[in-house]
Scaffold this motif. Structure first.
Motif, PDB file in Angstrom:
ATOM      1  N   ALA A 602     -18.088  -2.363   4.078  1.00 61.32           N
ATOM      2  CA  ALA A 602     -16.951  -3.154   3.609  1.00 61.32           C
ATOM      3  C   ALA A 602     -15.634  -2.461   3.968  1.00 61.32           C
ATOM      4  O   ALA A 602     -14.642  -3.114   4.344  1.00 61.32           O
ATOM      5  N   ALA A 603     -15.641  -1.142   3.839  1.00 60.54           N
ATOM      6  CA  ALA A 603     -14.431  -0.391   4.184  1.00 60.54           C
ATOM      7  C   ALA A 603     -14.123  -0.506   5.677  1.00 60.54           C
ATOM      8  O   ALA A 603     -12.963  -0.664   6.083  1.00 60.54           O
ATOM      9  N   LYS A 604     -15.189  -0.473   6.518  1.00 59.11           N
ATOM     10  CA  LYS A 604     -14.997  -0.629   7.957  1.00 59.11           C
ATOM     11  C   LYS A 604     -14.436  -2.006   8.288  1.00 59.11           C
ATOM     12  O   LYS A 604     -13.554  -2.151   9.139  1.00 59.11           O
ATOM     13  N   ALA A 605     -14.956  -2.989   7.612  1.00 58.75           N
ATOM     14  CA  ALA A 605     -14.481  -4.346   7.850  1.00 58.75           C
ATOM     15  C   ALA A 605     -13.013  -4.467   7.459  1.00 58.75           C
ATOM     16  O   ALA A 605     -12.203  -5.101   8.153  1.00 58.75           O
ATOM     17  N   LYS A 606     -12.652  -3.855   6.323  1.00 59.54           N
ATOM     18  CA  LYS A 606     -11.264  -3.880   5.871  1.00 59.54           C
ATOM     19  C   LYS A 606     -10.369  -3.119   6.852  1.00 59.54           C
ATOM     20  O   LYS A 606      -9.244  -3.534   7.157  1.00 59.54           O
ATOM     21  N   ALA A 607     -10.857  -2.018   7.385  1.00 58.04           N
ATOM     22  CA  ALA A 607     -10.080  -1.182   8.295  1.00 58.04           C
ATOM     23  C   ALA A 607      -9.811  -1.877   9.620  1.00 58.04           C
ATOM     24  O   ALA A 607      -8.828  -1.560  10.303  1.00 58.04           O
ATOM     25  N   GLY A 608     -10.669  -2.852   9.977  1.00 62.82           N
ATOM     26  CA  GLY A 608     -10.481  -3.524  11.253  1.00 62.82           C
ATOM     27  C   GLY A 608      -9.283  -4.428  11.291  1.00 62.82           C
ATOM     28  O   GLY A 608      -8.812  -4.824  12.358  1.00 62.82           O
ATOM     29  N   GLY A 609      -8.728  -4.762  10.152  1.00 61.20           N
ATOM     30  CA  GLY A 609      -7.569  -5.646  10.101  1.00 61.20           C
ATOM     31  C   GLY A 609      -7.965  -7.077  10.379  1.00 61.20           C
ATOM     32  O   GLY A 609      -9.115  -7.419  10.608  1.00 61.20           O
ATOM     33  N   LYS A 610      -6.971  -7.933  10.337  1.00 61.34           N
ATOM     34  CA  LYS A 610      -7.238  -9.360  10.542  1.00 61.34           C
ATOM     35  C   LYS A 610      -7.195  -9.695  12.018  1.00 61.34           C
ATOM     36  O   LYS A 610      -6.411  -9.136  12.759  1.00 61.34           O
TER      37      LYS A 610
END
Length: 610
Positions: A602-610
């Motif tokens: 989840a953190a990786k997904a959040k770190a990827g930005g929109k």
């Protein structure tokens, strides 16, 4: 059976015996003018001597005497200071340090040491007279009499060993001596030779060319006293600046005698208030003719010892005094004459040349012609920009001093954090907020005032706005800890500082030079793996992101739902800056909310930005 006390006593006696042996060796080398060997022997004796004793002080003072003989005055001052650390009232060290200070024209310090020596030995007429003369020299210097000289005080002349800076009066005399060369005249040197016969003494003068050889001086002095010296070997001695008799055995010693003569003439002028005429030339060299069993051998003129710089002897600190040497010799005086001739009608026909004034006039003439060109305008504009930037940077760094002071307050508020913990620790921040908030505020206000002044000088000095924003960020964190302790007003102040930090980083981005705007965003994983490649714009974005990330944690602590908005904004800034995705992921997993603590995906997904 040997008692421990007896063993210790014997050990001390053994060291004292060895120290005395090395001291005798040093004295012998000093007498032969083997200064390097004397310094080494005295150094060994110091290692064997007891601290806090006059014996050890005397050894340091003896090393100072070695350096004085080589005109290495700063080394001499250092050794005398060591001696006075061992025995604060040690008179020889005070006198020798005073002499070194005087040679460096630091008269206030010389007077201070002589006053201490006079206090240590109030019955010494020599110390009293020396103190009076040095005070007069100091007062005379403070009167700032206007004198001209060769090179504006930058000329150097060799003393007995090494080099010695000429005083303005000595420079005048040298210039006056050189002035006659415009008409083809050679400067002369007057030798005042005194032969003592029992209680009677006879003094005779002989005038010789400045280029005279040592052998010629000996022959001329012998001719002055033919009845006494016809078959009698003799030595020529002069008094140095300290009043010690020094034997002349070379032209190098003659230059030392001339330097001492100029020194004594200047001291007499300072004591009496009667100045030597500007055209008086070089001061007479006073020598004492001393009959002896064997005449001293002539020593070769050698400014730099043969071994210095050889393969087996690399240069060291003790050789420094031998390298910076410009002799007042025939070549210099000849050059002065040629320079006078070259000036022609523009130069003074009599008296010393003021080369500094002449040089300034010539420079101004050249500038008047060149300053109106387009190239000069371009260079002057560039120079103005550089000075403007330097002024802004100086005041900016002044502000940084106050920033460092505030950070020191935080660091010292509580014990340092253990390894692996963030710096400063929560404990340090809490202690600083509780006990030192006013001091931190004061330092912040002083820093900000300097940053404002820096920006007033150079409006696009982005370094000041970056530092200002970072200081707001750090202050906001301290106020957050004060708010956690129950200070309601501190929470509002923390919000103000967070908002101001954002404003300052935004202003910094607007000031960022185009050539420094390069960002690693959009350059793929290769750029993300090299954070060191971040340009100035990207670095500012990282700082801005830190502000947003920290504020999101503060808002989460307060229960403010806006913390998620700040988190998204922080991630966006990190991505714009080209930060590594792994670094952003780790930051999210360490967020105070704990949302991503155990969910790396989840953190990786959040770190990827929109």
């Amino acid at each position: 059976m040997v008692h421990k006390g007896d063993a210790a006593h014997n050990e001390i006696n053994s060291f004292q015996s060895k120290a005395a042996k090395y001291k005798r060796e040093g004295d012998a080398h000093f007498g032969k003018r083997n200064m390097r060997e004397a310094l080494a022997s005295y150094g060994k004796a110091i290692e064997m001597s007891l601290s806090g004793t006059e014996e050890k002080a005397a050894l340091f003072s003896n090393r100072a005497a070695c350096y004085l003989m080589q005109n290495m005055y700063r080394h001499a001052i250092n050794e005398c200071s060591h001696a006075l650390n061992e025995a604060p009232d040690f008179k020889p060290a005070l006198l020798r340090r005073a002499r070194a200070f005087e040679q460096l024209q630091q008269y206030d310090r010389a007077v201070s040491d002589l006053e201490a020596a006079a206090k240590a030995d109030p019955n010494s007429d020599d110390v009293r007279k020396k103190l009076q003369a040095t005070r007069a020299a100091r007062d005379n210097r403070k009167a700032s009499r206007s004198v001209s000289g060769l090179g504006g005080g930058g000329l150097r002349a060799p003393g007995k060993r090494g080099t010695q800076r000429l005083t303005p009066a000595q420079q005048q005399a040298a210039a006056a001596a050189a002035s006659g060369q415009g008409q083809g005249q050679l400067p002369t040197l007057t030798i005042k030779a005194t032969l003592v016969r029992g209680e009677a003494a006879e003094t005779k003068n002989v005038v010789l060319p400045i280029s005279v050889r040592y052998k010629d001086i000996v022959d001329q002095v012998r001719n002055l006293f033919p009845d006494d010296l016809k078959e009698q070997p003799f030595a020529l001695k002069y008094k140095d600046a300290e009043g010690d008799l020094v034997t002349v055995t070379s032209r190098t010693d003659l230059r030392g005698a001339l330097s001492a003569a100029m020194h004594h003439a200047e001291q007499r002028a300072a004591a009496t208030g009667v100045q030597r005429p500007r055209d008086a030339g070089l001061a007479p060299v006073e020598v004492e003719v001393v009959p002896c069993a064997k005449a001293p051998s002539e020593t070769p003129d050698q400014i730099i010892p043969d071994h210095v710089g050889s393969r087996d002897h690399p240069p060291n600190a003790e050789d420094e005094g031998a390298e910076d040497v410009i002799e007042i010799d025939e070549w210099l005086l000849t050059f002065a004459g040629l320079f006078r001739k070259h000036l022609g009608e523009d130069g003074a026909k009599e008296g010393p040349l003021d080369l500094r004034q002449i040089g300034l006039e010539k420079c101004c003439e050249a500038l008047e012609v060149a300053v109106g060109t387009d190239k000069a305008k371009e260079l002057l504009g560039a120079a103005a920009d550089k000075f403007q930037e330097a002024a802004a940077a100086a005041i900016f760094n002044w502000g940084n001093v106050h920033v460092c002071a505030s950070r020191k307050v935080v660091d010292c508020a509580a014990p340092a954090p253990e390894e692996g913990q963030p710096t400063p620790s929560d404990e340090q921040m809490a202690a600083a907020a509780k006990d030192h908030i006013k001091r931190i505020d004061d330092e912040y206000e002083k820093a900000v005032e300097r940053y404002k002044q820096s920006l007033a000088i150079k409006s696009d000095f982005y370094e000041a706005t970056i530092a200002w924003g970072q200081q707001c960020f750090e202050r906001a964190k301290v106020y957050h800890f004060a708010a956690k302790a129950g200070d309601a007003a501190a929470a509002k102040e923390a919000d103000v500082m967070f908002d101001l930090a954002e404003v300052k980083f935004q202003e910094s981005l607007a000031m960022c030079p185009k050539e420094d705007e390069a960002s690693t965003s959009g350059e793929g994983e290769a750029a993300a793996e090299q954070p060191g490649n971040l340009g100035l714009k990207a670095q500012i974005q990282v700082l801005w992101g830190n502000v947003l990330f920290e504020r999101s944690q503060v808002r989460h602590h307060r229960g403010d739902e806006k913390w998620q908005v700040d988190t998204d904004a922080a991630v966006a800034k990190f991505n714009e800056a080209g930060c590594s995705k792994d670094d952003i992921t780790k930051a999210l997993m360490n967020h105070a909310s704990g949302v991503w603590k155990d969910d790396e995906e989840a953190a990786k997904a959040k770190a990827g930005g929109k």
